[in-house]
Design a protein around this motif. Structure first.
Motif, PDB file in Angstrom:
ATOM      1  N   GLN A 226       0.841  -1.187   0.000  1.00 59.62           N
ATOM      2  CA  GLN A 226       0.000   0.000   0.000  1.00 59.62           C
ATOM      3  C   GLN A 226       0.882   1.244   0.000  1.00 59.62           C
ATOM      4  O   GLN A 226       1.919   1.279   0.664  1.00 59.62           O
ATOM      5  N   LEU A 227       0.458   2.240  -0.759  1.00 62.17           N
ATOM      6  CA  LEU A 227       1.106   3.551  -0.749  1.00 62.17           C
ATOM      7  C   LEU A 227       0.318   4.472   0.166  1.00 62.17           C
ATOM      8  O   LEU A 227      -0.914   4.454   0.169  1.00 62.17           O
ATOM      9  N   PHE A 228       1.031   5.306   0.930  1.00 57.79           N
ATOM     10  CA  PHE A 228       0.390   6.295   1.793  1.00 57.79           C
ATOM     11  C   PHE A 228       0.844   7.688   1.377  1.00 57.79           C
ATOM     12  O   PHE A 228       1.798   7.844   0.607  1.00 57.79           O
ATOM     13  N   TYR A 229       0.181   8.696   1.891  1.00 59.43           N
ATOM     14  CA  TYR A 229       0.434  10.075   1.473  1.00 59.43           C
ATOM     15  C   TYR A 229       0.555  10.975   2.693  1.00 59.43           C
ATOM     16  O   TYR A 229      -0.186  10.833   3.661  1.00 59.43           O
ATOM     17  N   ASN A 230       1.487  11.909   2.604  1.00 57.06           N
ATOM     18  CA  ASN A 230       1.731  12.822   3.697  1.00 57.06           C
ATOM     19  C   ASN A 230       0.471  13.597   4.076  1.00 57.06           C
ATOM     20  O   ASN A 230      -0.359  13.919   3.224  1.00 57.06           O
ATOM     21  N   GLU A 231       0.335  13.908   5.365  1.00 54.59           N
ATOM     22  CA  GLU A 231      -0.875  14.581   5.851  1.00 54.59           C
ATOM     23  C   GLU A 231      -1.102  15.933   5.186  1.00 54.59           C
ATOM     24  O   GLU A 231      -2.240  16.330   4.927  1.00 54.59           O
ATOM     25  N   GLU A 232      -0.029  16.640   4.885  1.00 57.73           N
ATOM     26  CA  GLU A 232      -0.202  17.955   4.254  1.00 57.73           C
ATOM     27  C   GLU A 232      -0.737  17.822   2.833  1.00 57.73           C
ATOM     28  O   GLU A 232      -1.568  18.621   2.393  1.00 57.73           O
ATOM     29  N   LEU A 233      -0.261  16.816   2.117  1.00 62.72           N
ATOM     30  CA  LEU A 233      -0.779  16.565   0.775  1.00 62.72           C
ATOM     31  C   LEU A 233      -2.247  16.162   0.843  1.00 62.72           C
ATOM     32  O   LEU A 233      -3.077  16.648   0.073  1.00 62.72           O
ATOM     33  N   ARG A 234      -2.566  15.271   1.777  1.00 61.13           N
ATOM     34  CA  ARG A 234      -3.964  14.856   1.934  1.00 61.13           C
ATOM     35  C   ARG A 234      -4.859  16.036   2.262  1.00 61.13           C
ATOM     36  O   ARG A 234      -5.946  16.192   1.688  1.00 61.13           O
ATOM     37  N   SER A 235      -4.416  16.901   3.165  1.00 58.71           N
ATOM     38  CA  SER A 235      -5.218  18.064   3.552  1.00 58.71           C
ATOM     39  C   SER A 235      -5.441  18.996   2.370  1.00 58.71           C
ATOM     40  O   SER A 235      -6.538  19.533   2.189  1.00 58.71           O
ATOM     41  N   ALA A 236      -4.390  19.187   1.578  1.00 56.26           N
ATOM     42  CA  ALA A 236      -4.525  20.056   0.403  1.00 56.26           C
ATOM     43  C   ALA A 236      -5.530  19.479  -0.582  1.00 56.26           C
ATOM     44  O   ALA A 236      -6.359  20.202  -1.154  1.00 56.26           O
ATOM     45  N   ALA A 237      -5.493  18.162  -0.771  1.00 65.84           N
ATOM     46  CA  ALA A 237      -6.427  17.522  -1.696  1.00 65.84           C
ATOM     47  C   ALA A 237      -7.853  17.619  -1.183  1.00 65.84           C
ATOM     48  O   ALA A 237      -8.792  17.938  -1.935  1.00 65.84           O
ATOM     49  N   GLU A 238      -8.043  17.367   0.106  1.00 62.44           N
ATOM     50  CA  GLU A 238      -9.401  17.290   0.634  1.00 62.44           C
ATOM     51  C   GLU A 238     -10.022  18.658   0.895  1.00 62.44           C
ATOM     52  O   GLU A 238     -11.199  18.736   1.264  1.00 62.44           O
ATOM     53  N   ALA A 239      -9.273  19.708   0.652  1.00 63.47           N
ATOM     54  CA  ALA A 239      -9.849  21.049   0.692  1.00 63.47           C
ATOM     55  C   ALA A 239     -10.534  21.384  -0.627  1.00 63.47           C
ATOM     56  O   ALA A 239     -11.208  22.410  -0.744  1.00 63.47           O
ATOM     57  N   THR A 240     -10.374  20.506  -1.635  1.00 68.85           N
ATOM     58  CA  THR A 240     -10.958  20.736  -2.953  1.00 68.85           C
ATOM     59  C   THR A 240     -12.187  19.857  -3.141  1.00 68.85           C
ATOM     60  O   THR A 240     -12.376  18.854  -2.455  1.00 68.85           O
ATOM     61  N   TYR A 241     -13.028  20.240  -4.093  1.00 69.90           N
ATOM     62  CA  TYR A 241     -14.221  19.466  -4.435  1.00 69.90           C
ATOM     63  C   TYR A 241     -13.818  18.310  -5.340  1.00 69.90           C
ATOM     64  O   TYR A 241     -12.967  18.485  -6.218  1.00 69.90           O
ATOM     65  N   PRO A 242     -14.403  17.116  -5.234  1.00 69.67           N
ATOM     66  CA  PRO A 242     -15.472  16.701  -4.328  1.00 69.67           C
ATOM     67  C   PRO A 242     -14.992  16.100  -3.006  1.00 69.67           C
ATOM     68  O   PRO A 242     -15.797  15.621  -2.224  1.00 69.67           O
ATOM     69  N   TYR A 243     -13.666  16.091  -2.778  1.00 66.38           N
ATOM     70  CA  TYR A 243     -13.150  15.548  -1.522  1.00 66.38           C
ATOM     71  C   TYR A 243     -13.777  16.259  -0.317  1.00 66.38           C
ATOM     72  O   TYR A 243     -14.026  15.635   0.718  1.00 66.38           O
TER      73      TYR A 243
END
Length: 348
Positions: A226-243
């Protein structure tokens, strides 16, 4: 533990051969390939702003978020050497001993673009498989990829809170590694769901038979990860629609039940990545190198499980399927030991 011993041995093997002439040639070709891919994608999407490179420091998972592991812009310009931007750590490895979860589906098609119109941040993912003993590419490995969509839904399965439908195939597909050991996918950055950190599943097969309908059969399972992603990258993505419409609880890497298995001192499950423009919505180019034991077969591993099979007449649950809203990745019910009743999917 045997997992840690294997990882340490693999790291020593990779460290010992990474400076060889052939290994350096592979790295040089990788740098040129990633640079060309980035240029082609930017040109195709008419992205005019400069790309941004992000990086992280290696550390054990327990201190990933406690230290300055956040992805930070490096201020690269068009004058920055491509080798600096697009290189990767050839000593990175992923242990094959991590679960494929309750949502693995066999019978998926060989295809590069798996998006099927799913909304989200475009992500071009390059996975490069290296022999841990030679640091040279492993050719003709068939790689399965799957992850949930932007709002936490998996295709191909029917489970409590995750009724993607047996016949759906979005964000699933297979690619074969080329002479440089590379399999590439056009997908989207994954969303999240209750109980799991944001992640992407990978499962590789060796010595398969390619069928006329563009699927594979037989062979061995050479790697599960499994690949995981840094919390800052995840936060940046989930600030956008539709996340941003996803109301399920967020689980950090530190709290995830399986990132601790996947990330230790000797292996690192976080891909390198590049913003293709100024904004994350312009898309991501992500890449990672995975060292594998080419003689390994994980087919009998407790981590290998098949939830469903896709056939000519559609998808079908298997008798060993762990879907249905009861089982988590470790074979136990998530949370308090009961099936989730809040409309969320069980961990996978």
């Amino acid at each position: 533990m045997s997992r840690d011993q294997m990882a340490s041995a693999a790291k020593r093997s990779l460290d010992g051969c990474s400076s060889s002439l052939k290994a350096r040639d592979v790295n040089a070709r990788s740098v040129a390939r990633r640079a060309e891919v980035a240029r082609e994608i930017r040109q195709k999407r008419n992205i005019q702003s400069k790309p941004k490179k992000y990086r992280r420091d290696l550390a054990t998972l327990e201190i990933f978020e406690a230290i300055n592991h956040n992805q930070t812009a490096l201020g690269y310009t068009t004058a920055t050497a491509e080798e600096t931007i697009f290189s990767a750590n050839t000593s990175c490895i992923l242990t094959p001993e991590n679960t494929d979860g309750p949502y693995y589906v066999t019978g998926e098609s060989i295809r590069k673009n798996v998006t099927e119109g799913q909304a989200g941040i475009p992500m071009y993912l390059e996975v490069q498989y290296l022999d841990i003993n030679t640091c040279l590419p492993v050719e003709d490995v068939y790689v399965d990829i799957w992850n949930c969509n932007a709002t936490g839904l998996y295709s191909g399965v029917v489970a409590t809170g995750n009724d993607g439908g047996w016949d759906s195939t979005f964000l699933r597909g297979i690619q074969v590694t080329d002479e440089d050991g590379v399999a590439s996918f056009e997908t989207i950055f994954p969303g999240h769901y209750d109980g799991r950190a944001t992640h992407t599943h990978l499962l590789s097969h060796a010595n398969v038979t390619v069928m006329e309908n563009g699927t594979i059969q037989g062979g061995t399972v050479s790697h599960i990860g499994q690949l995981f992603y840094n919390e800052e990258l995840r936060s940046a993505a989930e600030a956008t629609y539709p996340y941003s419409t996803n109301t399920q609880a967020i689980t950090s890497n530190a709290d995830d039940m399986w990132s601790i298995v996947q990330a230790e001192n000797d292996y690192d499950p976080f891909p390198e990545y590049l913003y293709l423009g100024d904004d994350i919505t312009d898309g991501l180019l992500a890449w990672i190198q995975i060292g594998i034991n080419v003689t390994a077969d994980q087919s009998d591993s407790s981590y290998y499980a098949v939830a469903a099979v896709l056939q000519a007449d559609g998808g079908h649950a298997t008798t060993s399927s762990s879907t249905g809203g009861v089982g988590g990745d470790n074979g136990t019910a998530p949370g308090n030991g009961t099936a989730p009743g809040n409309g969320t999917a069980p961990p996978s």
